[in-house]
Design a protein around this motif. Structure first.
Motif, PDB file in Angstrom:
ATOM      1  N   SER A  50      23.529  -6.488 127.944  1.00 32.65           N
ATOM      2  CA  SER A  50      23.020  -7.611 128.729  1.00 32.65           C
ATOM      3  C   SER A  50      21.613  -7.287 129.190  1.00 32.65           C
ATOM      4  O   SER A  50      21.148  -6.148 129.096  1.00 32.65           O
ATOM      5  CB  SER A  50      23.929  -7.886 129.926  1.00 32.65           C
ATOM      6  N   GLY A  51      20.939  -8.305 129.687  1.00 30.42           N
ATOM      7  CA  GLY A  51      19.576  -8.107 130.158  1.00 30.42           C
ATOM      8  C   GLY A  51      18.578  -8.835 129.273  1.00 30.42           C
ATOM      9  O   GLY A  51      18.857  -9.901 128.754  1.00 30.42           O
ATOM     10  N   ARG A  52      17.425  -8.222 129.089  1.00 34.20           N
ATOM     11  CA  ARG A  52      16.380  -8.867 128.319  1.00 34.20           C
ATOM     12  C   ARG A  52      16.789  -9.060 126.867  1.00 34.20           C
ATOM     13  O   ARG A  52      17.610  -8.333 126.356  1.00 34.20           O
ATOM     14  CB  ARG A  52      15.093  -8.051 128.392  1.00 34.20           C
ATOM     15  N   THR A  53      16.190 -10.038 126.212  1.00 38.08           N
ATOM     16  CA  THR A  53      16.531 -10.304 124.822  1.00 38.08           C
ATOM     17  C   THR A  53      16.104  -9.133 123.961  1.00 38.08           C
ATOM     18  O   THR A  53      15.149  -8.414 124.274  1.00 38.08           O
ATOM     19  CB  THR A  53      15.840 -11.577 124.331  1.00 38.08           C
ATOM     20  N   PHE A  54      16.804  -8.925 122.898  1.00 37.91           N
ATOM     21  CA  PHE A  54      16.579  -7.729 122.101  1.00 37.91           C
ATOM     22  C   PHE A  54      16.770  -7.990 120.613  1.00 37.91           C
ATOM     23  O   PHE A  54      17.435  -7.254 119.923  1.00 37.91           O
ATOM     24  CB  PHE A  54      17.502  -6.602 122.540  1.00 37.91           C
ATOM     25  N   SER A  55      16.175  -9.061 120.117  1.00 40.03           N
ATOM     26  CA  SER A  55      16.346  -9.414 118.716  1.00 40.03           C
ATOM     27  C   SER A  55      15.784  -8.354 117.769  1.00 40.03           C
ATOM     28  O   SER A  55      16.252  -8.215 116.652  1.00 40.03           O
ATOM     29  CB  SER A  55      15.688 -10.760 118.429  1.00 40.03           C
ATOM     30  N   SER A  56      14.792  -7.599 118.181  1.00 42.85           N
ATOM     31  CA  SER A  56      14.183  -6.597 117.309  1.00 42.85           C
ATOM     32  C   SER A  56      14.726  -5.195 117.565  1.00 42.85           C
ATOM     33  O   SER A  56      14.283  -4.243 116.940  1.00 42.85           O
ATOM     34  CB  SER A  56      12.672  -6.591 117.517  1.00 42.85           C
ATOM     35  N   TYR A  57      15.680  -5.063 118.454  1.00 46.67           N
ATOM     36  CA  TYR A  57      16.167  -3.749 118.837  1.00 46.67           C
ATOM     37  C   TYR A  57      17.079  -3.139 117.787  1.00 46.67           C
ATOM     38  O   TYR A  57      17.585  -3.804 116.884  1.00 46.67           O
ATOM     39  CB  TYR A  57      16.937  -3.822 120.153  1.00 46.67           C
ATOM     40  N   VAL A  58      17.294  -1.847 117.958  1.00 49.72           N
ATOM     41  CA  VAL A  58      18.271  -1.102 117.170  1.00 49.72           C
ATOM     42  C   VAL A  58      19.325  -0.563 118.133  1.00 49.72           C
ATOM     43  O   VAL A  58      18.985   0.011 119.166  1.00 49.72           O
ATOM     44  CB  VAL A  58      17.601   0.057 116.416  1.00 49.72           C
ATOM     45  N   MET A  59      20.574  -0.783 117.793  1.00 56.40           N
ATOM     46  CA  MET A  59      21.677  -0.293 118.612  1.00 56.40           C
ATOM     47  C   MET A  59      22.251   0.963 117.979  1.00 56.40           C
ATOM     48  O   MET A  59      22.543   0.978 116.777  1.00 56.40           O
ATOM     49  CB  MET A  59      22.767  -1.350 118.729  1.00 56.40           C
ATOM     50  N   GLY A  60      22.408   1.996 118.763  1.00 56.90           N
ATOM     51  CA  GLY A  60      22.917   3.252 118.236  1.00 56.90           C
ATOM     52  C   GLY A  60      24.121   3.772 119.007  1.00 56.90           C
ATOM     53  O   GLY A  60      24.336   3.414 120.166  1.00 56.90           O
ATOM     54  N   TRP A  61      24.896   4.601 118.335  1.00 59.63           N
ATOM     55  CA  TRP A  61      26.003   5.322 118.971  1.00 59.63           C
ATOM     56  C   TRP A  61      25.737   6.819 118.855  1.00 59.63           C
ATOM     57  O   TRP A  61      25.353   7.310 117.779  1.00 59.63           O
ATOM     58  CB  TRP A  61      27.333   5.004 118.300  1.00 59.63           C
ATOM     59  N   PHE A  62      25.939   7.503 119.958  1.00 55.35           N
ATOM     60  CA  PHE A  62      25.793   8.948 120.024  1.00 55.35           C
ATOM     61  C   PHE A  62      27.048   9.531 120.670  1.00 55.35           C
ATOM     62  O   PHE A  62      27.842   8.798 121.262  1.00 55.35           O
ATOM     63  CB  PHE A  62      24.579   9.336 120.882  1.00 55.35           C
ATOM     64  N   ARG A  63      27.185  10.829 120.589  1.00 53.56           N
ATOM     65  CA  ARG A  63      28.254  11.500 121.317  1.00 53.56           C
ATOM     66  C   ARG A  63      27.737  12.856 121.795  1.00 53.56           C
ATOM     67  O   ARG A  63      26.804  13.424 121.219  1.00 53.56           O
ATOM     68  CB  ARG A  63      29.503  11.678 120.475  1.00 53.56           C
ATOM     69  N   GLN A  64      28.388  13.344 122.844  1.00 52.27           N
ATOM     70  CA  GLN A  64      28.026  14.655 123.372  1.00 52.27           C
ATOM     71  C   GLN A  64      29.281  15.381 123.809  1.00 52.27           C
ATOM     72  O   GLN A  64      30.010  14.905 124.686  1.00 52.27           O
ATOM     73  CB  GLN A  64      27.045  14.524 124.537  1.00 52.27           C
ATOM     74  N   ALA A  65      29.516  16.506 123.178  1.00 59.27           N
ATOM     75  CA  ALA A  65      30.639  17.366 123.533  1.00 59.27           C
ATOM     76  C   ALA A  65      30.157  18.405 124.529  1.00 59.27           C
ATOM     77  O   ALA A  65      28.959  18.719 124.586  1.00 59.27           O
ATOM     78  CB  ALA A  65      31.195  18.032 122.285  1.00 59.27           C
ATOM     79  N   PRO A  66      31.065  18.985 125.329  1.00 63.77           N
ATOM     80  CA  PRO A  66      30.666  19.981 126.321  1.00 63.77           C
ATOM     81  C   PRO A  66      29.915  21.138 125.676  1.00 63.77           C
ATOM     82  O   PRO A  66      30.343  21.696 124.664  1.00 63.77           O
ATOM     83  CB  PRO A  66      32.003  20.451 126.893  1.00 63.77           C
ATOM     84  N   GLY A  67      28.761  21.460 126.249  1.00 65.33           N
ATOM     85  CA  GLY A  67      27.972  22.583 125.766  1.00 65.33           C
ATOM     86  C   GLY A  67      27.172  22.298 124.511  1.00 65.33           C
ATOM     87  O   GLY A  67      26.534  23.212 123.971  1.00 65.33           O
ATOM     88  N   LYS A  68      27.192  21.057 124.044  1.00 65.15           N
ATOM     89  CA  LYS A  68      26.466  20.719 122.814  1.00 65.15           C
ATOM     90  C   LYS A  68      25.423  19.642 123.088  1.00 65.15           C
ATOM     91  O   LYS A  68      25.482  18.934 124.086  1.00 65.15           O
ATOM     92  CB  LYS A  68      27.442  20.241 121.742  1.00 65.15           C
TER      93      LYS A  68
END
Length: 122
Positions: A25-43
């Protein structure tokens, strides 16, 4: 400003599937890229997948290619990550993020959700 809220995390067993969602939500983002990341403990935070908000281009990390699928619903302003054949090493906090241009680098993403925990038991 862009606000991102992840959901769908939980405790699953090896081999199970899980679907994460990210509501934007929020400002329009037609040119944006959506990403998924993850972070494990200590990494370090690890790139998983990204998709263009406009169009259908996707990119995946080798570690999840063939198991994870990123998708979007522009009408609902959501991005999802379907995770299949989960392994204990997939245990981490999963984040969605927004970048101005395609990237696999976490520092290139400007907005982040609060994260959702995924735990895969053996």
């Amino acid at each position: 400003q862009v606000q991102l809220v992840e959901s769908g995390g939980g405790l699953v067993q090896t081999g199970d599937s899980l679907r994460l969602s990210c509501a934007a939500s929020g400002r329009t983002f037609s040119s944006y890229v959506m990403g998924w990341f993850r972070q494990a403990p200590g990494k370090e935070r690890e790139f998983l997948a990204a998709i263009r908000w406009s169009g259908f281009g996707t990119v995946y990390a080798d570690s999840v290619k063939g198991r994870f699928i990123i998708s979007k619903d522009n009408a609902k302003n959501t991005v999802s990550l379907q995770m299949n054949s989960l392994k204990p090493e997939d245990t981490a906090v999963y984040y969605c993020a927004v970048a101005m241009a395609p990237s696999t680098i976490a520092t290139m993403y400007n907005y982040w959700g609060q994260g959702t925990q995924v735990t895969v038991s053996s």
